[in-house]
Scaffold this motif. Sequence first.
Motif, PDB file in Angstrom:
ATOM      1  N   CYS A   5      -5.867  13.956  -3.652  1.00 32.21           N
ATOM      2  CA  CYS A   5      -6.259  12.703  -2.992  1.00 32.21           C
ATOM      3  C   CYS A   5      -5.153  12.146  -2.111  1.00 32.21           C
ATOM      4  O   CYS A   5      -5.272  11.032  -1.586  1.00 32.21           O
ATOM      5  N   ASP A   6      -4.071  12.899  -1.947  1.00 35.42           N
ATOM      6  CA  ASP A   6      -2.961  12.453  -1.124  1.00 35.42           C
ATOM      7  C   ASP A   6      -3.448  12.190   0.292  1.00 35.42           C
ATOM      8  O   ASP A   6      -4.287  12.927   0.824  1.00 35.42           O
ATOM      9  N   ALA A   7      -2.916  11.155   0.905  1.00 37.45           N
ATOM     10  CA  ALA A   7      -3.354  10.747   2.244  1.00 37.45           C
ATOM     11  C   ALA A   7      -3.209  11.854   3.285  1.00 37.45           C
ATOM     12  O   ALA A   7      -3.972  11.884   4.252  1.00 37.45           O
ATOM     13  N   THR A  65      -9.273   4.826   6.564  1.00 38.32           N
ATOM     14  CA  THR A  65      -7.975   5.029   7.190  1.00 38.32           C
ATOM     15  C   THR A  65      -7.342   3.680   7.525  1.00 38.32           C
ATOM     16  O   THR A  65      -6.145   3.464   7.287  1.00 38.32           O
ATOM     17  N   ILE A  66      -8.140   2.772   8.045  1.00 39.61           N
ATOM     18  CA  ILE A  66      -7.634   1.437   8.371  1.00 39.61           C
ATOM     19  C   ILE A  66      -7.197   0.705   7.099  1.00 39.61           C
ATOM     20  O   ILE A  66      -6.134   0.071   7.078  1.00 39.61           O
ATOM     21  N   ILE A  67      -7.985   0.808   6.039  1.00 42.37           N
ATOM     22  CA  ILE A  67      -7.613   0.185   4.766  1.00 42.37           C
ATOM     23  C   ILE A  67      -6.267   0.740   4.305  1.00 42.37           C
ATOM     24  O   ILE A  67      -5.380  -0.009   3.894  1.00 42.37           O
ATOM     25  N   TYR A  68      -6.104   2.047   4.400  1.00 42.47           N
ATOM     26  CA  TYR A  68      -4.843   2.677   4.004  1.00 42.47           C
ATOM     27  C   TYR A  68      -3.684   2.128   4.848  1.00 42.47           C
ATOM     28  O   TYR A  68      -2.624   1.776   4.320  1.00 42.47           O
ATOM     29  N   MET A  69      -3.881   2.046   6.153  1.00 42.98           N
ATOM     30  CA  MET A  69      -2.826   1.549   7.039  1.00 42.98           C
ATOM     31  C   MET A  69      -2.493   0.089   6.747  1.00 42.98           C
ATOM     32  O   MET A  69      -1.321  -0.291   6.743  1.00 42.98           O
ATOM     33  N   PHE A  70      -3.521  -0.725   6.496  1.00 38.43           N
ATOM     34  CA  PHE A  70      -3.280  -2.120   6.154  1.00 38.43           C
ATOM     35  C   PHE A  70      -2.464  -2.232   4.869  1.00 38.43           C
ATOM     36  O   PHE A  70      -1.509  -3.007   4.793  1.00 38.43           O
ATOM     37  N   ILE A  71      -2.836  -1.459   3.867  1.00 38.25           N
ATOM     38  CA  ILE A  71      -2.122  -1.526   2.587  1.00 38.25           C
ATOM     39  C   ILE A  71      -0.691  -1.021   2.741  1.00 38.25           C
ATOM     40  O   ILE A  71       0.237  -1.579   2.137  1.00 38.25           O
ATOM     41  N   GLN A  72      -0.481   0.000   3.547  1.00 39.55           N
ATOM     42  CA  GLN A  72       0.885   0.481   3.746  1.00 39.55           C
ATOM     43  C   GLN A  72       1.737  -0.588   4.429  1.00 39.55           C
ATOM     44  O   GLN A  72       2.908  -0.786   4.066  1.00 39.55           O
ATOM     45  N   GLU A  79       7.475  -5.336  -0.257  1.00 41.44           N
ATOM     46  CA  GLU A  79       8.703  -4.723  -0.770  1.00 41.44           C
ATOM     47  C   GLU A  79       9.943  -5.337  -0.146  1.00 41.44           C
ATOM     48  O   GLU A  79      10.987  -5.430  -0.801  1.00 41.44           O
ATOM     49  N   ASP A  80       9.835  -5.796   1.105  1.00 38.46           N
ATOM     50  CA  ASP A  80      10.964  -6.483   1.745  1.00 38.46           C
ATOM     51  C   ASP A  80      11.356  -7.755   0.998  1.00 38.46           C
ATOM     52  O   ASP A  80      12.455  -8.263   1.155  1.00 38.46           O
ATOM     53  N   HIS A  81      10.428  -8.278   0.205  1.00 33.53           N
ATOM     54  CA  HIS A  81      10.664  -9.495  -0.584  1.00 33.53           C
ATOM     55  C   HIS A  81      10.686  -9.186  -2.086  1.00 33.53           C
ATOM     56  O   HIS A  81      10.461 -10.076  -2.903  1.00 33.53           O
ATOM     57  N   ASP A  82      10.944  -7.912  -2.406  1.00 34.10           N
ATOM     58  CA  ASP A  82      10.996  -7.450  -3.806  1.00 34.10           C
ATOM     59  C   ASP A  82       9.729  -7.797  -4.583  1.00 34.10           C
ATOM     60  O   ASP A  82       9.785  -8.216  -5.744  1.00 34.10           O
ATOM     61  N   ARG A  83       8.600  -7.614  -3.937  1.00 37.66           N
ATOM     62  CA  ARG A  83       7.308  -7.877  -4.576  1.00 37.66           C
ATOM     63  C   ARG A  83       6.459  -6.621  -4.516  1.00 37.66           C
ATOM     64  O   ARG A  83       6.610  -5.787  -3.636  1.00 37.66           O
ATOM     65  N   ASP A  84       5.520  -6.537  -5.447  1.00 37.72           N
ATOM     66  CA  ASP A  84       4.622  -5.388  -5.522  1.00 37.72           C
ATOM     67  C   ASP A  84       3.316  -5.713  -4.805  1.00 37.72           C
ATOM     68  O   ASP A  84       2.686  -6.740  -5.099  1.00 37.72           O
ATOM     69  N   VAL A  85       2.904  -4.869  -3.899  1.00 32.44           N
ATOM     70  CA  VAL A  85       1.695  -5.111  -3.110  1.00 32.44           C
ATOM     71  C   VAL A  85       0.462  -5.244  -4.000  1.00 32.44           C
ATOM     72  O   VAL A  85      -0.395  -6.102  -3.761  1.00 32.44           O
ATOM     73  N   ILE A 116      -7.921  -0.129  -3.011  1.00 31.42           N
ATOM     74  CA  ILE A 116      -6.659  -0.782  -2.660  1.00 31.42           C
ATOM     75  C   ILE A 116      -5.518  -0.227  -3.510  1.00 31.42           C
ATOM     76  O   ILE A 116      -4.435   0.068  -2.998  1.00 31.42           O
ATOM     77  N   VAL A 117      -5.766  -0.071  -4.793  1.00 35.45           N
ATOM     78  CA  VAL A 117      -4.736   0.479  -5.675  1.00 35.45           C
ATOM     79  C   VAL A 117      -4.404   1.909  -5.264  1.00 35.45           C
ATOM     80  O   VAL A 117      -3.229   2.291  -5.203  1.00 35.45           O
ATOM     81  N   ALA A 118      -5.432   2.686  -4.948  1.00 37.18           N
ATOM     82  CA  ALA A 118      -5.197   4.069  -4.496  1.00 37.18           C
ATOM     83  C   ALA A 118      -4.309   4.072  -3.257  1.00 37.18           C
ATOM     84  O   ALA A 118      -3.311   4.799  -3.198  1.00 37.18           O
ATOM     85  N   ALA A 119      -4.659   3.260  -2.273  1.00 33.71           N
ATOM     86  CA  ALA A 119      -3.859   3.200  -1.047  1.00 33.71           C
ATOM     87  C   ALA A 119      -2.445   2.701  -1.331  1.00 33.71           C
ATOM     88  O   ALA A 119      -1.484   3.196  -0.752  1.00 33.71           O
ATOM     89  N   GLY A 120      -2.329   1.743  -2.239  1.00 32.41           N
ATOM     90  CA  GLY A 120      -1.018   1.201  -2.588  1.00 32.41           C
ATOM     91  C   GLY A 120      -0.114   2.198  -3.288  1.00 32.41           C
ATOM     92  O   GLY A 120       1.107   2.049  -3.295  1.00 32.41           O
ATOM     93  N   THR A 121      -0.712   3.233  -3.851  1.00 29.56           N
ATOM     94  CA  THR A 121       0.071   4.279  -4.515  1.00 29.56           C
ATOM     95  C   THR A 121       0.177   5.539  -3.660  1.00 29.56           C
ATOM     96  O   THR A 121       0.592   6.588  -4.142  1.00 29.56           O
ATOM     97  N   GLY A 122      -0.231   5.431  -2.388  1.00 30.29           N
ATOM     98  CA  GLY A 122      -0.088   6.540  -1.448  1.00 30.29           C
ATOM     99  C   GLY A 122      -1.254   7.506  -1.405  1.00 30.29           C
ATOM    100  O   GLY A 122      -1.178   8.533  -0.734  1.00 30.29           O
ATOM    101  N   LEU A 123      -2.335   7.173  -2.098  1.00 32.64           N
ATOM    102  CA  LEU A 123      -3.512   8.042  -2.080  1.00 32.64           C
ATOM    103  C   LEU A 123      -4.470   7.606  -0.981  1.00 32.64           C
ATOM    104  O   LEU A 123      -4.515   6.441  -0.602  1.00 32.64           O
ATOM    105  N   SER A 124      -5.256   8.540  -0.513  1.00 31.78           N
ATOM    106  CA  SER A 124      -6.280   8.248   0.477  1.00 31.78           C
ATOM    107  C   SER A 124      -7.438   7.513  -0.190  1.00 31.78           C
ATOM    108  O   SER A 124      -8.005   8.024  -1.167  1.00 31.78           O
ATOM    109  N   PRO A 125      -7.818   6.347   0.321  1.00 33.55           N
ATOM    110  CA  PRO A 125      -8.956   5.640  -0.283  1.00 33.55           C
ATOM    111  C   PRO A 125     -10.242   6.459  -0.268  1.00 33.55           C
ATOM    112  O   PRO A 125     -10.977   6.479  -1.254  1.00 33.55           O
ATOM    113  N   ASN A 126     -10.510   7.158   0.847  1.00 35.51           N
ATOM    114  CA  ASN A 126     -11.768   7.910   0.907  1.00 35.51           C
ATOM    115  C   ASN A 126     -11.751   9.132  -0.013  1.00 35.51           C
ATOM    116  O   ASN A 126     -12.747   9.432  -0.665  1.00 35.51           O
ATOM    117  N   LEU A 127     -10.634   9.835  -0.104  1.00 39.86           N
ATOM    118  CA  LEU A 127     -10.583  10.983  -1.014  1.00 39.86           C
ATOM    119  C   LEU A 127     -10.614  10.523  -2.471  1.00 39.86           C
ATOM    120  O   LEU A 127     -11.251  11.161  -3.312  1.00 39.86           O
TER     121      LEU A 127
END
Length: 178
Positions: A5-7, A65-72, A79-85, A116-127
């Motif tokens: 399921c990797d992007a 793909t857009i959802i993945y890009m938004f989440i990234q 992460e720039d503010h030491d927070r978890d997406v 969202i969780v999948a995308a946040g962990t680097g996985l492809s939402p559609n896969l």
Amino acid sequence: MPSPCDAQYAPAGNVGAALMLIDSRLKTVYDGKAGTGPEQQQLTDQFAASLGPEEADDLVDGTCTIIYMFIQWLRMAYEDHDRDVIEYVVPSFVASMRMMPKSIRPEVIPTMAGLIVAAGTGLSPNLWRKQYGDWTGEEMNALEATALLLAEHINRLTDDHDFATRMIAEALSSANQD
């Protein structure tokens, strides 16, 4: 070992058409005028009816793909503010989805949160979603709402109503130049 399921293994789909639909919906939200009314709904319905099965799949893949890009983008911003997406996006996302019971069936909300969780962990939402079977009709409104809510979240963070769609459009433009 990479996940199936990797992007990197995901089809990009028709990101341009998905972006056009998301941008149209955002303008409706922000302007209160654009995109409302029967004429706009008729155009959207005609566009959807004109899609064959492959084009519809490409539109779904493009939205993912857009959802993945938004989440990234959100992941890097948080992460720039030491927070978890996931911690900062999923609860408000779920709460927003629950406020739309006429458009979003409650049983699809966990699936959209999972995207969202999948995308946040680097996985492809559609896969990630496809491993559980075919998309359902009930998930289509929720998928569009997911992309819309994420775009609106980004726009609120940046205090710019066009930031999210502009970011995707610029990424598409630079990809086409490469």
